[in-house]
Motif scaffolding. Structure first.
Motif, short mmCIF file in Angstrom:
data_model
loop_
_atom_site.label_atom_id
_atom_site.label_comp_id
_atom_site.label_asym_id
_atom_site.label_seq_id
_atom_site.Cartn_x
_atom_site.Cartn_y
_atom_site.Cartn_z
N ARG A 210 0.84 -1.35 0.06
CA ARG A 210 0.11 -0.06 -0.10
C ARG A 210 0.69 1.31 -0.02
NH1 ARG A 210 0.26 -2.60 4.67
NH2 ARG A 210 1.08 -1.31 6.43
N ILE A 211 0.32 2.50 -0.32
CA ILE A 211 0.88 3.61 -0.31
C ILE A 211 0.05 4.66 0.47
CG2 ILE A 211 1.58 5.63 -1.28
CD1 ILE A 211 2.26 3.92 -3.72
N THR A 212 0.48 5.16 1.60
CA THR A 212 -0.52 5.79 2.59
C THR A 212 0.32 7.32 2.81
OG1 THR A 212 0.72 5.18 4.45
CG2 THR A 212 -1.33 3.81 3.79
N ALA A 213 -0.59 8.23 3.10
CA ALA A 213 0.01 9.68 3.23
C ALA A 213 -0.55 10.19 4.56
CB ALA A 213 -0.14 10.65 1.99
N ASP A 214 0.28 11.04 5.38
CA ASP A 214 -0.25 11.92 6.29
C ASP A 214 0.65 13.40 6.43
OD1 ASP A 214 2.16 11.52 7.38
OD2 ASP A 214 1.16 9.76 8.67
N GLU A 215 0.42 14.02 7.27
CA GLU A 215 0.96 15.24 7.52
C GLU A 215 2.64 15.21 7.51
OE1 GLU A 215 0.08 13.94 11.54
OE2 GLU A 215 -0.96 14.07 9.73
N GLU A 216 3.20 14.18 7.73
CA GLU A 216 4.44 13.91 8.01
C GLU A 216 5.21 13.34 6.39
OE1 GLU A 216 5.51 11.42 11.19
OE2 GLU A 216 4.66 12.66 12.56
N GLN B 283 -2.02 12.49 -2.26
CA GLN B 283 -1.35 13.68 -2.76
C GLN B 283 0.12 13.77 -2.43
OE1 GLN B 283 -3.22 16.92 -0.32
NE2 GLN B 283 -2.29 18.50 -1.35
N GLY B 284 0.80 14.35 -3.68
CA GLY B 284 2.25 14.36 -3.39
C GLY B 284 2.96 13.51 -4.45
N LEU B 285 2.19 12.65 -4.72
CA LEU B 285 2.63 11.49 -5.90
C LEU B 285 2.08 12.02 -7.00
CD1 LEU B 285 3.01 8.03 -4.19
CD2 LEU B 285 4.79 10.11 -4.58
N ALA B 286 2.62 12.03 -8.31
CA ALA B 286 1.95 12.21 -9.57
C ALA B 286 1.73 11.03 -10.34
CB ALA B 286 2.72 13.35 -10.30
N THR B 287 2.58 10.13 -10.56
CA THR B 287 2.53 8.79 -11.30
C THR B 287 3.29 7.66 -10.42
OG1 THR B 287 4.40 9.25 -12.68
CG2 THR B 287 2.23 10.08 -13.55
N LEU B 288 2.84 6.42 -10.83
CA LEU B 288 3.65 5.28 -10.25
C LEU B 288 3.67 4.36 -11.21
CD1 LEU B 288 4.59 3.64 -7.75
CD2 LEU B 288 2.44 2.85 -7.22
N THR B 289 4.90 4.09 -11.77
CA THR B 289 4.95 2.78 -12.57
C THR B 289 6.27 1.90 -12.24
OG1 THR B 289 6.77 4.32 -13.63
CG2 THR B 289 4.49 4.58 -14.57
N PRO C 50 8.42 18.36 -3.89
CA PRO C 50 9.77 17.84 -3.30
C PRO C 50 9.70 16.84 -1.95
CG PRO C 50 9.85 20.08 -3.85
CD PRO C 50 8.33 19.76 -3.72
N MET C 51 10.16 15.66 -2.17
CA MET C 51 10.44 14.79 -0.93
C MET C 51 11.34 14.19 -0.97
SD MET C 51 6.40 13.24 -0.36
CE MET C 51 6.03 12.67 -1.90
N THR C 52 12.17 13.74 -0.01
CA THR C 52 13.47 12.96 0.25
C THR C 52 13.33 11.60 1.10
OG1 THR C 52 14.04 14.05 2.02
CG2 THR C 52 14.75 14.89 -0.27
N PRO C 53 13.83 10.49 0.68
CA PRO C 53 13.59 9.43 1.51
C PRO C 53 14.35 9.43 2.98
CG PRO C 53 15.33 9.03 -0.33
CD PRO C 53 14.65 10.37 -0.44
N GLN D 137 9.87 5.74 3.71
CA GLN D 137 9.20 6.93 4.12
C GLN D 137 9.76 8.00 3.58
OE1 GLN D 137 9.84 6.36 8.38
NE2 GLN D 137 7.72 5.35 8.65
N LEU D 138 9.07 8.85 2.80
CA LEU D 138 9.23 10.11 2.22
C LEU D 138 8.92 11.41 3.06
CD1 LEU D 138 8.44 9.14 -1.42
CD2 LEU D 138 10.33 8.76 -0.13
N ALA D 139 9.69 12.24 3.32
CA ALA D 139 9.34 13.45 4.17
C ALA D 139 9.32 14.57 3.21
CB ALA D 139 10.24 13.60 5.23
N PRO D 140 8.52 15.64 3.36
CA PRO D 140 8.48 16.88 2.43
C PRO D 140 9.63 17.46 2.64
CG PRO D 140 6.44 16.64 3.84
CD PRO D 140 7.31 15.76 4.32
N ALA D 141 10.22 18.33 1.59
CA ALA D 141 11.34 18.97 1.51
C ALA D 141 11.52 20.01 0.57
CB ALA D 141 12.56 17.90 1.19
N THR D 142 12.34 20.91 0.81
CA THR D 142 12.33 22.06 -0.11
C THR D 142 13.21 21.80 -1.19
OG1 THR D 142 14.89 22.76 0.65
CG2 THR D 142 12.98 23.51 2.02
N GLU D 143 12.84 22.44 -2.55
CA GLU D 143 13.41 22.26 -3.64
C GLU D 143 14.98 21.97 -3.64
OE1 GLU D 143 13.23 23.43 -8.49
OE2 GLU D 143 12.09 24.52 -6.69
#
Length: 406
Positions: free
Chosen positions: A39-45, A90-96, A115-118, A137-143
């Protein structure tokens, strides 16, 4: 006396049971994604990717730009149609998913909307089922932070060698020795300056292989003959497939100054002979964790009593080899550790049906050891002593086994 009578039968049963377990784990089979447990899940983190696999495999994670994407390479996974049916948070555009550029690798690509970093990339295994779970786990990041971490790792830039194909050879009076150069690929082992343990021990193992083959009495198989990652249990599986009479893992680690210098031989024990041996065992077993694999529990699927019974035969043979190696090194002037023989719970030595040992040719944290390992003449002298020891052990082992059959 009763145990002595039953040991050959039970040891043979243990070997058979081990071969069935190894086959069931399917180290050589293609891993499959288990859709209902992925699965893929998302939250504020951030975003969490959880992948359930039919078996553990090496994997690597990196990020690329234009467009922003996260790449996860596996060796090798059949994803089926899971990516097409997976709802994206939200945060992901595509998955292939598909084949990577290198043969034998699969690639999962997450195109990022922001932008997100592992932050975490880990694999755990279930000892009972043999299944593996990858958590990313991917966390929000600056560009700027995202761009600072992008890049294809060196091992993903070109074709990677595959594991050696091992073919059981007919017996012709020769013994089969499996040499196991430690680390490799995504796991360089100990590093000092421009030198990595993985490269140094591969060079040593190749030269030792050639020296052993020149005797005409030994067939040699390497668990890796290139800079490629091989999981610890897979190294044992390769040795068993080759019909190994002896398994010798080769390392050149780094430990604290003052307690790590000179050649050392290790055999298997549940209790480490000293703190340094315990640290080395933990360090070696962490290699699979660093590469994204936790296979330290892989032996849990094997009935412990059967393994112990099989080791009633192999443990004394491994100890006899260690004794012979230490004596030969001493006689031929090879620099050794003040305590040249230790014991610890190295995962790579846990083949119950093969006499196994681990040889530290030296410690690259020690200046003199590193200089020796880089010196071709020194390596040739140590390899010559190792050849002498292996042949002497093989003769004594054959005589012991002949007496046991009488």
């Amino acid at each position: 006396m009763i145990r002595a009578v039953l040991t050959p039968f039970l040891a043979a049963l243990a070997v058979l049971f081990l071969s069935v377990v190894v086959h069931a784990q399917g180290f050589g089979a293609l891993a499959r994604l288990i859709p209902e447990e992925s699965r893929i899940t998302a939250d504020e983190e951030g975003v969490t990717l959880t992948l359930s696999l039919s078996q553990p495999v090496p994997f690597r994670v990196f990020t690329l730009a234009d467009p922003m994407r996260l790449v996860v390479d596996f060796r090798e996974v059949a994803f089926g149609d899971w990516t097409a049916a997976q709802p994206l948070p939200q945060g992901l555009a595509t998955l292939t998913a598909g084949a990577a550029r290198e043969a034998g690798w699969s690639r999962l690509v997450l195109q990022l909307a922001t932008p997100m970093t592992p932050e975490t990339a880990a694999m755990t295994t279930d000892a009972a089922t043999g299944r593996a779970t990858v958590t990313l786990q991917l966390a929000p990041a600056t560009e700027a932070a995202f761009l600072a971490r992008i890049g294809t790792p060196p091992e993903a830039a070109g074709p990677l060698p595959t594991l050696p194909e091992v073919v059981m050879r007919p017996r012709d009076g020769r013994i089969t020795v499996v040499l196991d150069p430690g680390h490799g690929g995504v796991d360089p082992g100990a590093v000092r300056g421009d030198h990595t343990e993985a490269d140094l021990v591969l060079t040593f193992a190749r030269e030792l292989r050639d020296a052993l083959r020149l005797t005409g009495r030994v067939e040699v198989v390497l668990t890796r003959d290139a800079d490629v990652f091989v999981p610890l249990p897979t190294r044992v599986t390769l040795a068993r497939a080759a019909g190994a009479d002896l398994f010798l893992s080769i390392h050149a680690d780094a430990l604290a100054e003052g307690r790590a210098q000179g050649a050392t031989i290790y055999t298997l024990s549940d209790t480490a002979s000293d703190a340094a041996a315990e640290a080395l065992a933990e360090q070696h077993d962490r290699a699979d964790l660093l590469a994204g694999i936790d296979l330290r529990g892989s032996d849990d699927v094997v009935a412990g009593v059967l393994m112990d019974l099989a080791r009633l035969d192999t443990a004394p043979r491994a100890e006899a080899f260690a004794t012979t190696l230490v004596e030969t090194f001493g006689a031929q002037g090879v620099r050794m550790h003040p305590q040249p023989w230790g014991e610890a719970g190295f995962t790579v030595l846990r083949a119950a049906d093969i006499p196994s040992a681990l040889l530290e040719i030296g410690f690259i944290s020690d200046d003199r050891d590193l200089a020796n390992i880089l010196d071709a003449e020194w390596r040739a002298r140590m390899q010559g002593a190792a050849v002498t020891a292996i042949l002497a052990w093989a003769d004594a082992d054959a005589a012991r086994m002949a007496r046991a059959r009488q």
